[in-house]
Every structure is written in structure tokens, then in C-alpha cells.
Design a protein around this motif. Structure first.
Motif, PDB file in Angstrom:
ATOM      1  N   SER A 175     -19.270 -33.803   3.129  1.00 16.41           N
ATOM      2  CA  SER A 175     -19.489 -32.404   2.818  1.00 16.41           C
ATOM      3  C   SER A 175     -19.546 -31.550   4.081  1.00 16.41           C
ATOM      4  O   SER A 175     -20.106 -31.956   5.099  1.00 16.41           O
ATOM      5  CB  SER A 175     -20.795 -32.239   2.033  1.00 16.41           C
ATOM      6  OG  SER A 175     -21.174 -30.880   1.948  1.00 16.41           O
ATOM      7  N   PHE A 176     -18.957 -30.365   3.967  1.00 14.71           N
ATOM      8  CA  PHE A 176     -18.987 -29.372   5.036  1.00 14.71           C
ATOM      9  C   PHE A 176     -20.425 -29.042   5.438  1.00 14.71           C
ATOM     10  O   PHE A 176     -20.716 -28.776   6.594  1.00 14.71           O
ATOM     11  CB  PHE A 176     -18.258 -28.112   4.548  1.00 14.71           C
ATOM     12  CG  PHE A 176     -18.346 -26.941   5.469  1.00 14.71           C
ATOM     13  CD1 PHE A 176     -17.614 -26.902   6.641  1.00 14.71           C
ATOM     14  CD2 PHE A 176     -19.160 -25.848   5.166  1.00 14.71           C
ATOM     15  CE1 PHE A 176     -17.684 -25.811   7.498  1.00 14.71           C
ATOM     16  CE2 PHE A 176     -19.238 -24.758   6.020  1.00 14.71           C
ATOM     17  CZ  PHE A 176     -18.491 -24.748   7.185  1.00 14.71           C
ATOM     18  N   GLN A 177     -21.333 -29.088   4.453  1.00 21.19           N
ATOM     19  CA  GLN A 177     -22.720 -28.685   4.683  1.00 21.19           C
ATOM     20  C   GLN A 177     -23.554 -29.748   5.406  1.00 21.19           C
ATOM     21  O   GLN A 177     -24.657 -29.462   5.870  1.00 21.19           O
ATOM     22  CB  GLN A 177     -23.395 -28.338   3.349  1.00 21.19           C
ATOM     23  CG  GLN A 177     -22.904 -27.031   2.716  1.00 21.19           C
ATOM     24  CD  GLN A 177     -21.569 -27.179   1.975  1.00 21.19           C
ATOM     25  OE1 GLN A 177     -21.084 -28.286   1.794  1.00 21.19           O
ATOM     26  NE2 GLN A 177     -20.993 -26.059   1.570  1.00 21.19           N
ATOM     27  N   GLN A 178     -23.040 -30.979   5.477  1.00 18.03           N
ATOM     28  CA  GLN A 178     -23.806 -32.047   6.124  1.00 18.03           C
ATOM     29  C   GLN A 178     -23.942 -31.799   7.629  1.00 18.03           C
ATOM     30  O   GLN A 178     -23.024 -31.282   8.266  1.00 18.03           O
ATOM     31  CB  GLN A 178     -23.120 -33.406   5.898  1.00 18.03           C
ATOM     32  CG  GLN A 178     -23.218 -33.909   4.460  1.00 18.03           C
ATOM     33  CD  GLN A 178     -22.238 -35.048   4.185  1.00 18.03           C
ATOM     34  OE1 GLN A 178     -21.175 -35.141   4.792  1.00 18.03           O
ATOM     35  NE2 GLN A 178     -22.601 -35.921   3.260  1.00 18.03           N
ATOM     36  N   THR A 179     -25.087 -32.193   8.187  1.00 20.86           N
ATOM     37  CA  THR A 179     -25.210 -32.232   9.643  1.00 20.86           C
ATOM     38  C   THR A 179     -24.262 -33.297  10.171  1.00 20.86           C
ATOM     39  O   THR A 179     -23.796 -34.159   9.418  1.00 20.86           O
ATOM     40  CB  THR A 179     -26.636 -32.582  10.068  1.00 20.86           C
ATOM     41  OG1 THR A 179     -26.917 -33.935   9.649  1.00 20.86           O
ATOM     42  CG2 THR A 179     -27.666 -31.629   9.460  1.00 20.86           C
ATOM     43  N   ASP A 180     -23.992 -33.270  11.478  1.00 20.87           N
ATOM     44  CA  ASP A 180     -23.114 -34.303  12.035  1.00 20.87           C
ATOM     45  C   ASP A 180     -23.677 -35.697  11.801  1.00 20.87           C
ATOM     46  O   ASP A 180     -22.930 -36.632  11.498  1.00 20.87           O
ATOM     47  CB  ASP A 180     -22.903 -34.057  13.534  1.00 20.87           C
ATOM     48  CG  ASP A 180     -21.934 -32.906  13.797  1.00 20.87           C
ATOM     49  OD1 ASP A 180     -21.253 -32.467  12.842  1.00 20.87           O
ATOM     50  OD2 ASP A 180     -21.868 -32.442  14.948  1.00 20.87           O
ATOM     51  N   ALA A 181     -24.979 -35.853  11.912  1.00 26.94           N
ATOM     52  CA  ALA A 181     -25.597 -37.168  11.686  1.00 26.94           C
ATOM     53  C   ALA A 181     -25.395 -37.606  10.243  1.00 26.94           C
ATOM     54  O   ALA A 181     -25.054 -38.775   9.975  1.00 26.94           O
ATOM     55  CB  ALA A 181     -27.075 -37.126  12.029  1.00 26.94           C
ATOM     56  N   GLU A 182     -25.587 -36.701   9.304  1.00 23.33           N
ATOM     57  CA  GLU A 182     -25.396 -37.029   7.884  1.00 23.33           C
ATOM     58  C   GLU A 182     -23.929 -37.324   7.585  1.00 23.33           C
ATOM     59  O   GLU A 182     -23.602 -38.285   6.876  1.00 23.33           O
ATOM     60  CB  GLU A 182     -25.875 -35.864   7.010  1.00 23.33           C
ATOM     61  CG  GLU A 182     -27.383 -35.647   7.019  1.00 23.33           C
ATOM     62  CD  GLU A 182     -27.781 -34.316   6.399  1.00 23.33           C
ATOM     63  OE1 GLU A 182     -28.958 -34.203   6.003  1.00 23.33           O
ATOM     64  OE2 GLU A 182     -26.936 -33.395   6.313  1.00 23.33           O
ATOM     65  N   PHE A 183     -23.052 -36.504   8.145  1.00 21.79           N
ATOM     66  CA  PHE A 183     -21.614 -36.683   7.940  1.00 21.79           C
ATOM     67  C   PHE A 183     -21.152 -38.030   8.488  1.00 21.79           C
ATOM     68  O   PHE A 183     -20.444 -38.787   7.820  1.00 21.79           O
ATOM     69  CB  PHE A 183     -20.862 -35.540   8.623  1.00 21.79           C
ATOM     70  CG  PHE A 183     -19.365 -35.624   8.517  1.00 21.79           C
ATOM     71  CD1 PHE A 183     -18.691 -35.048   7.456  1.00 21.79           C
ATOM     72  CD2 PHE A 183     -18.616 -36.274   9.498  1.00 21.79           C
ATOM     73  CE1 PHE A 183     -17.307 -35.113   7.362  1.00 21.79           C
ATOM     74  CE2 PHE A 183     -17.237 -36.357   9.411  1.00 21.79           C
ATOM     75  CZ  PHE A 183     -16.575 -35.763   8.344  1.00 21.79           C
ATOM     76  N   ASN A 184     -21.557 -38.339   9.714  1.00 23.40           N
ATOM     77  CA  ASN A 184     -21.135 -39.593  10.350  1.00 23.40           C
ATOM     78  C   ASN A 184     -21.666 -40.803   9.593  1.00 23.40           C
ATOM     79  O   ASN A 184     -20.967 -41.820   9.468  1.00 23.40           O
ATOM     80  CB  ASN A 184     -21.587 -39.628  11.805  1.00 23.40           C
ATOM     81  CG  ASN A 184     -20.844 -38.621  12.671  1.00 23.40           C
ATOM     82  OD1 ASN A 184     -19.722 -38.218  12.354  1.00 23.40           O
ATOM     83  ND2 ASN A 184     -21.468 -38.190  13.759  1.00 23.40           N
ATOM     84  N   ALA A 185     -22.885 -40.697   9.072  1.00 18.59           N
ATOM     85  CA  ALA A 185     -23.461 -41.809   8.302  1.00 18.59           C
ATOM     86  C   ALA A 185     -22.700 -42.002   6.990  1.00 18.59           C
ATOM     87  O   ALA A 185     -22.414 -43.141   6.582  1.00 18.59           O
ATOM     88  CB  ALA A 185     -24.940 -41.544   8.033  1.00 18.59           C
TER      89      ALA A 185
END
Length: 295
Positions: free
Chosen positions: A270-280
């Protein structure tokens, strides 16, 4: 042809990421990523948005050649940059991911239960540009909606004719006759398709080799003869509309076939995810698809 890349695609463990959404499929891909159509007002802005999504994926530490063998790019992406480098150069030099290019111009109207590719104007020039950009191979998609012998023969004849042109230009073609997962006679269509493939693969001459991108079959292991065929570099599978867990489960039951997922790869990002959330989230997606590909 880059022999190191050929060796990686032929023998490597992992899968191919399909990052080649084009005009028709881009709004849906962006919506799933959390970018509504109100966020852009024309095609140029839309493609800027999807390029930002792709850049975020390939630049992620989760995305590299240890689990991702290759990535299929949209033509416009090939002409852009990732992290300040030409897209194909970045993929190979920085990530050790082999770059492919989607070359088809979409589908013609259905006839005889299939949709052929629209004519690909300026193909020789596009292939020459792809070679100059460091692209290894190409992808082109047709669709089979029913078990119609005439239609499936037409799809394969078109794919193999263009495939030979691609190979002659110094690239490895991915031949993709997608069987619609909603086809009521999907199993019968796959039987006609496999027989047609073997006939045409056996008839190839010289040193021509191809890759195949296929819908996951109704009968587990059904494409083993294609996986083992000496003219086939690799058989990859599209997710075809199956959710990721279902696609992974089906893939794991087909030994020697690896993923080439698009929507299933980006599911949960998701576009809204932080980089940490996105990468995970991307790491979890890549690991699941990787494990199914090496099962």
C-alpha cells in the motif's frame, strides 16, 4: 545474449516479478496499491504514479537476485530510471535481477474462443532498442477462453512466429498463451495447448530457445514435458486471478515451474504504508512466492 543472465534464468532458484502493468491494467493496480483515480488527472500522471510504485518495489531491500531471478518491465519503464540509473541497468548491476520487456500492444477482439495479440508495429526497432538498453528477453500475451482447436492453433502460430523474430534479434522470448481460469473447459484447453506446444517446439531449428508463461494447470504436473523440453529455457506461471495463497499452493504442486506473478506479488502493498511496513509486506510476499517456486 548475456550468458551470465541466461545461466541465472535457466538454473537459478527464484521467480520472475511481473512489473509490466500497461495502460488498461494500471488504474486497477494503482487502486489495489491505495492510489485512487482522483490522485491523477491524465495518463502521464497515472504512469508517474505507477512508476513510483515500481521504483519502491525494486529499490526495497527485500527485492534482489537472491530470490527474484528476473523482472518484466513495461516499455515506458525501460525508458525511465530506478534510483538514478536506467531501469534495466539498475536491475542487473545493482540487484542482479535479469530484465525482461513486455512487447505486445494488447489483445484483439475474441474469435474462435481466443484473443490474439494486436499487430506489434515497429517491433524490429523496439527489439533493437531493448538490446541496447541491456534487456535479456521479452514477454507477449494472448488469451485462450475456450478449448477451440482452431483458435489455440492460431494463438500458438502467432506466438511462435513473433518469438522467432525476437530470438533472431538476440533476445529470449517468453511465449504467453494465458488460459482464462474461468474457462469452463480449462482442462481441455490445456490439453490442446500442450500438444500444440510440443509439436511446434519439436519443429524449431537452429539454436532457437524460448521461455513459456502459462496459467497454472488443472492437473498437477501437467506441463512437465514442457519443463523438460530441450528448447525451453524455463516454464513460468502467471497468477491469473488466483489470490496469492491459492496461486502459491497450485505452483508448489507443479515441480520445475516457477512464478511470474504480477497482482499476486503486489497483494498487500500500500502507498500508505511506511517504508518499514512496505518492506516487511514485500518481503513476506517474495518469500512465499519464492518458496512455492522452489518447492
Amino acid at each position: 545474449m548475456n550468458q551470465e543472465q541466461l545461466s541465472k534464468v535457466t538454473e537459478g532458484q527464484g521467480f520472475i516479478a511481473a512489473l509490466d502493468q500497461s495502460g488498461g491494467s494500471t488504474p486497477k493496480a494503482l487502486k489495489l496499491y491505495g492510489v485512487e483515480e482522483s490522485a491523477y488527472s491524465n495518463d502521464a500522471e497515472m504512469f508517474d504514479q505507477v512508476h513510483a510504485m515500481r521504483n519502491r518495489i525494486v529499490a526495497s531491500p527485500a527485492f534482489n537476485g537472491k530470490r527474484v531471478l528476473g523482472a518484466i518491465l513495461f516499455e515506458m519503464t525501460m525508458d525511465r530510471q530506478f534510483e538514478g540509473q536506467d531501469a534495466a541497468t539498475y536491475l542487473w548491476n545493482t540487484k542482479q535481477v535479469v530484465p525482461f520487456l513486455k512487447i505486445d500492444k494488447g489483445l484483439a477482439d475474441e474469435a474462435d474462443g481466443v484473443q490474439l495479440m494486436k499487430p506489434i508495429g515497429g517491433l524490429d526497432a523496439l527489439l533493437a532498442r531493448a538490446v541496447s538498453k541491456g534487456i535479456f528477453g521479452t514477454k507477449m500475451r494472448s488469451v485462450i477462453n475456450s478449448a477451440n482447436q482452431k483458435g489455440i492453433d492460431a494463438v500458438l502460430d502467432q506466438q511462435f512466429e513473433v518469438g522467432q523474430q525476437i530470438f533472431a534479434a538476440g533476445l529470449v522470448p517468453i511465449i504467453e498463451p494465458e488460459v482464462n481460469i474461468k474457462a469452463v473447459d480449462k482442462k481441455e484447453a490445456e490439453e490442446i495447448l500442450k500438444a500444440g506446444f510440443i509439436k511446434r517446439l519439436d519443429a524449431l531449428t537452429g539454436d532457437v530457445k524460448v521461455m513459456l508463461k502459462l496459467t497454472l494447470p488443472e492437473v498437477d504436473g501437467f506441463f512437465q514435458e514442457l519443463v523438460d523440453h530441450p528448447r525451453v529455457v524455463r516454464v513460468v506461471a502467471l497468477s491469473g486471478g488466483y489470490v496469492r495463497d491459492e496461486a502459491n499452493a497450485r505452483l508448489a504442486r507443479n515441480k520445475g515451474v516457477i512464478a511470474s506473478f504480477s497482482r499476486a506479488l503486489t497483494e498487500g502493498l500500500s502507498f500508505q504504508q511506511t517504508d518499514a511496513e512496505f518492506n516487511a509486506a514485500l518481503d513476506k510476499s517474495i518469500e512465499g512466492i519464492y518458496q512455492a517456486s522452489i518447492a
